[in-house]
Design an enzyme around this catalytic site. Structure first.
Site, PDB file in Angstrom:
ATOM      1  N   SER A 149       0.824  -1.214   0.000  1.00  0.00           N
ATOM      2  CA  SER A 149       0.000   0.000   0.000  1.00  0.00           C
ATOM      3  C   SER A 149       0.855   1.261   0.000  1.00  0.00           C
ATOM      4  O   SER A 149       0.421   2.313  -0.451  1.00  0.00           O
ATOM      5  CB  SER A 149      -0.867   0.048   1.260  1.00  0.00           C
ATOM      6  OG  SER A 149      -1.578  -1.138   1.430  1.00  0.00           O
ATOM      7  N   HIS A 187      -1.462  -2.593  -7.067  1.00  0.00           N
ATOM      8  CA  HIS A 187      -2.128  -2.239  -5.810  1.00  0.00           C
ATOM      9  C   HIS A 187      -3.639  -2.431  -5.948  1.00  0.00           C
ATOM     10  O   HIS A 187      -4.339  -1.582  -6.488  1.00  0.00           O
ATOM     11  CB  HIS A 187      -1.779  -0.789  -5.428  1.00  0.00           C
ATOM     12  CG  HIS A 187      -2.305  -0.392  -4.089  1.00  0.00           C
ATOM     13  ND1 HIS A 187      -2.663   0.886  -3.766  1.00  0.00           N
ATOM     14  CD2 HIS A 187      -2.546  -1.133  -2.969  1.00  0.00           C
ATOM     15  CE1 HIS A 187      -3.090   0.930  -2.529  1.00  0.00           C
ATOM     16  NE2 HIS A 187      -3.038  -0.282  -2.027  1.00  0.00           N
ATOM     17  N   GLU A 235      -4.172   0.205  -9.007  1.00  0.00           N
ATOM     18  CA  GLU A 235      -3.055   1.118  -9.271  1.00  0.00           C
ATOM     19  C   GLU A 235      -1.879   0.296  -9.785  1.00  0.00           C
ATOM     20  O   GLU A 235      -1.477  -0.687  -9.146  1.00  0.00           O
ATOM     21  CB  GLU A 235      -2.653   1.857  -7.994  1.00  0.00           C
ATOM     22  CG  GLU A 235      -3.595   2.989  -7.629  1.00  0.00           C
ATOM     23  CD  GLU A 235      -3.136   3.787  -6.406  1.00  0.00           C
ATOM     24  OE1 GLU A 235      -3.359   5.005  -6.378  1.00  0.00           O
ATOM     25  OE2 GLU A 235      -2.550   3.184  -5.473  1.00  0.00           O
TER      26      GLU A 235
END
Ligand code: 3HC
Ligand code: NAI
Length: 705
Positions: free
Chosen positions: A416, A437, A449
């Site tokens: 993260s 992500h 992401e």
């Protein structure tokens, strides 16, 4: 045999005996743009005028029957013939028109099919009226014909949810007359049968059976209206959709159509339509990276997932849903059993909720296997690591991956916040290492992401984008920084919320104001869902680097010290009854807040909902501008898509930077400057924002660059 191929019409015509076959052919999705509409009218004229033609068969080429009106025309003056006129002409044709649907028949595409006299759908096709997702309603008679074909209740569901029907559901509801395996072959058989039986034309506008039970139709309309304030909060077009259905039930077809046309026009002119259209286009543009065209794309058939916890199990499900063979690796047998059972539990739930058949679930699970040995990942095309958020732990995993995975495999981390480049650096193939992500819960959240460290190869990035689309995700490229695009922006607007909390707003007031603006949840609710302990761990991790000048609000720490982590512990910013996810306000939290204000020497002051939202959004917009200036986000639309697809930003407002353009960047900058007077350390206007205001430009101008 081919009759006349007319690419300028966006369709072509063929003949089979006395049947004229009209094949919509307007790649990529057979949208019903001007030339297709003209082409359809010309085909109808030809069918009417030629005696030897006895019926028309409508087909789509490629993967779609037709995806609806051409959305690129929405920004331009509307040019006749309108789709509504085309549909009317189809319906009034004196020779039977049969639509044979394969693939998507959406929006205007389904309206064309509903205007035909008979409909066949091939298994696997999807029939929907998703106009609501673009802030619209069916504008070519669809709201009137659908009610006559399937009744008010089903039509309302189709138009308000935007969810397509399967061919089987469409048959059961009466939207189509029969199923087939091949649109052309079965469509022709059907057409010949209809002619042999002298069935003639059957106009949807003249069907009355569904309207006969007016009490049932009214009950469906009333039920839909009661859902407006909750399910469709803040949205413009749903109320008008319901009005159109009421008109279909109460008025003659022509009057209903006229009413629908007026409502369609209102939607088309609405700011919500423009924002939703932007969101639709931005999501597709985000998947187009300037530096990836023409690159070799990896083929994926086998995936590895390291760690079977919350994220790893969810990611394994996402991979299985995309028909990949998945190997889940855990650190020991016990953790492996727990990880595999998380995946199995997901499918148990799907089956028990009747979202998936037991056979289909078993087929998915048959592609899953577990291991504790890295050598079992030797043939994987892609591995996603999802172990604890700890750099050393992740580096140890990547060393193993580097020595066991085949050359060409993509090695990804789901971190993260951590630096992917530092993870890649422990391997001998940093070019193959990226971040993927995913968001929690991975099978549900659409955002992915794609975190790109400087060494990542262009092929790897391009392949990840293609993979993301295959997984049904919305990919956004992000550079490296603490939290990438989404979590970095979130940590800033969360800090703005915490400052307001200490200064006098209650957590409940902040959550309500943010929800009223249209967010799915307020920041304190989100903390309770995600688990306050996760954000607490991040705060502790960052404590050493924190600027001593920075305002640090300690209230959340006090809650965490009591073990109040949110839903998982039954208590957080809200209180939860055992087994319930519905939080209620907690006076004990307000007492802690009051004590902390006193300790910090803050005299609480009142906040209006408007001020709360202004501060929350100003923080979001300013950090978005910083990410653009730093090159972490490529374009403003990337920031918007991240917030829309991953953080509950109201889609009908287009995303924070789109919204900033609409309210005016000068106003945003003014707000930030005003707030800076009390906390200059936190409220630092982004140099990019200042430049855009000085030059009288918008974020949109940067999208166009
Ligand atoms: N008009 C014009 N272009 C469209 C389009 C449309 N209706 N629908 C999709 N496209 C374009 C996309 O923008 C994309 O373009 P790009 O390659 O330049 O980015 C391309 O077609 C491929 O689209 P996707 O990437 O979305 O392809 P998928 O295969 O993943 O999905 C789809 C196909 C399910 C058809 C999806 O594109 C979709 O949902 N489209 C929108 C459908 C829709 O909302 N229709 C209603 C339109 S409004 C209407 O019909 C009004 C009427 O009632 C009068
Ligand atoms: P988790 O604690 O639920 O799961 C971690 C799993 O990794 C455990 O099952 C553990 O047994 C396993 N594991 C630990 N070390 C291992 C090793 N050396 N080899 C194999 N397996 C190992 O954690 P969670 O929440 O799934 O998070 C995982 C990663 O995903 C973290 O990097 C986190 O930051 C990230 N992430 C988490 C999100 C969330 O909402 N939970 C959202 C997005 C990313």
């Amino acid at each position: 045999m081919p009759d006349n191929h007319q690419p300028d019409r966006g369709l072509h015509l063929e003949r089979s005996g006395n049947i004229l076959i009209v094949i919509l052919d307007n790649p990529p999705v057979n949208a019903l743009g001007l030339r297709v509409r003209r082409g359809l009218l010309a085909a109808l004229r030809q069918a009417q005028s030629e005696e030897q033609i006895h019926a028309l068969l409508l087909l789509g080429s490629g993967k779609n029957f037709a995806a609806g009106a051409d959305i690129r025309e929405f920004n331009q003056p509307r040019q006749p013939p309108l789709l509504r006129e085309v549909c009317d002409q189809i319906e009034t044709c004196t020779k039977p028109v049969i639509a044979a649907i394969a693939g998507n028949a959406l929006g205007g595409g389904l309206e064309v099919a509903m205007a035909a006299h008979y409909r066949l759908a091939v298994k696997g096709s999807r029939l929907g009226l998703p106009e609501v997702n673009l802030g619209l309603l069916p504008g070519a008679g669809g709201s009137q014909r659908s009610v006559r074909l399937i009744g008010a209740e089903a039509a309302l569901d189709l138009m308000l949810s935007g969810r397509p029907l399967s061919a089987e559901q469409a048959l059961e509801l009466g939207m189509v007359d029969r199923l087939g395996l091949d649109a052309r072959v079965d469509g022709l058989v059907y057409a010949h049968e209809l002619l042999a039986d002298r069935c003639g034309v059957r106009r949807s506008s003249e069907l009355t059976t569904r309207l006969a039970d007016s009490a049932a139709q009214q009950a469906a309309i009333d039920a839909a209206r009661t859902k407006l304030p909750t399910q469709f909060r803040g949205l413009f077009s749903p109320a008008l959709i319901i009005d159109c259905v009421a008109a279909a039930c109460e008025q003659p077809f022509a009057a209903g159509c006229q009413f629908e046309a007026a409502q369609f026009q209102r939607c088309l002119a609405s700011p919500q339509h423009r924002a939703l259209l932007y969101a639709f286009q931005a999501e597709r543009a985000a998947a187009k990276l300037p530096d990836t065209t023409g690159l070799a794309i990896a083929a994926f058939s086998q995936a590895g997932v390291i760690g079977g916890g919350t994220m790893g199990a969810g990611i394994a499900v996402v991979m299985l849903e995309a028909d990949l063979q998945v190997t889940l690796l855990e650190r020991d047998e016990q953790s492996l059993a727990a990880g595999l059972s998380r995946v199995e539990e997901f499918y148990r739930q799907r089956v028990s909720k009747k979202r998936l058949s037991a056979t289909a679930a078993a087929a998915r699970l048959a592609k899953l296997r577990g291991t504790t040995e890295y050598r079992d990942l030797a043939t994987a095309d892609l591995v996603v690591e999802a172990v604890y958020e700890d750099l050393a732990a992740k580096q140890a995993v990547f060393r193993q991956l580097d020595s066991h995975c085949k050359p060409g495999a993509i090695l990804a981390s789901n971190t993260s916040y951590l630096d992917i480049a530092a993870i890649a650096a422990v391997t001998n193939r940093p070019q193959a290492v990226i971040g993927l992500h995913f968001f929690s819960p991975a099978p549900v959240m659409r955002l992915l992401e794609i975190v790109v460290p400087p060494q990542a190869a262009a092929e790897v990035i391009a392949s990840a984008v293609v993979l993301a689309r295959r997984l049904g995700k919305v990919p956004v490229r992000t550079g490296i920084c603490d939290g990438f695009i989404g979590n970095r922006i979130m940590s800033v607007y969360r800090r703005a919320a915490e400052a307001m909390l200490e200064d006098g707003a209650s957590p409940y007031q902040i959550d309500t104001a943010v929800r009223e603006f249209g967010f799915a949840m307020g920041p304190f609710q989100i903390l309770d869902v995600a688990g306050g302990d996760i954000a607490w761990a991040t705060r502790k991790r960052r404590a050493a680097q924190r600027d001593p000048q920075e305002r640090y609000v300690q209230i959340a720490d006090r809650l965490c010290e009591q073990g109040w982590f949110g839903q998982k512990s039954g208590r957080g910013w809200y209180r939860y009854e055992p087994g319930s996810n519905h939080g209620v306000q907690d006076p004990a939290v307000l007492e802690i807040v009051a004590r902390e204000r006193e300790r910090a020497g803050v005299t609480p002051r009142p906040f209006s909902a408007e001020e709360i939202v202004r501060r929350y959004l100003a923080a979001m917009i300013n950090e978005g501008a910083n990410l653009l200036a730093e090159g972490i986000a490529l374009r403003p639309l990337d920031v918007d898509v991240v917030l829309l697809a991953g953080y509950g930003f109201p889609r009908y407002r287009g995303g924070p930077l789109y919204y900033a353009d609409k309210i005016g960047l000068a106003r945003v900058l003014d707000d930030i400057t005003t707030f800076a007077a009390e906390d200059p350390q936190f409220w630092r206007p982004s140099p990019l924002l200042i430049r855009l205001v000085e030059q009288g430009q918008t974020f949109a101008s940067l999208n166009a660059e």
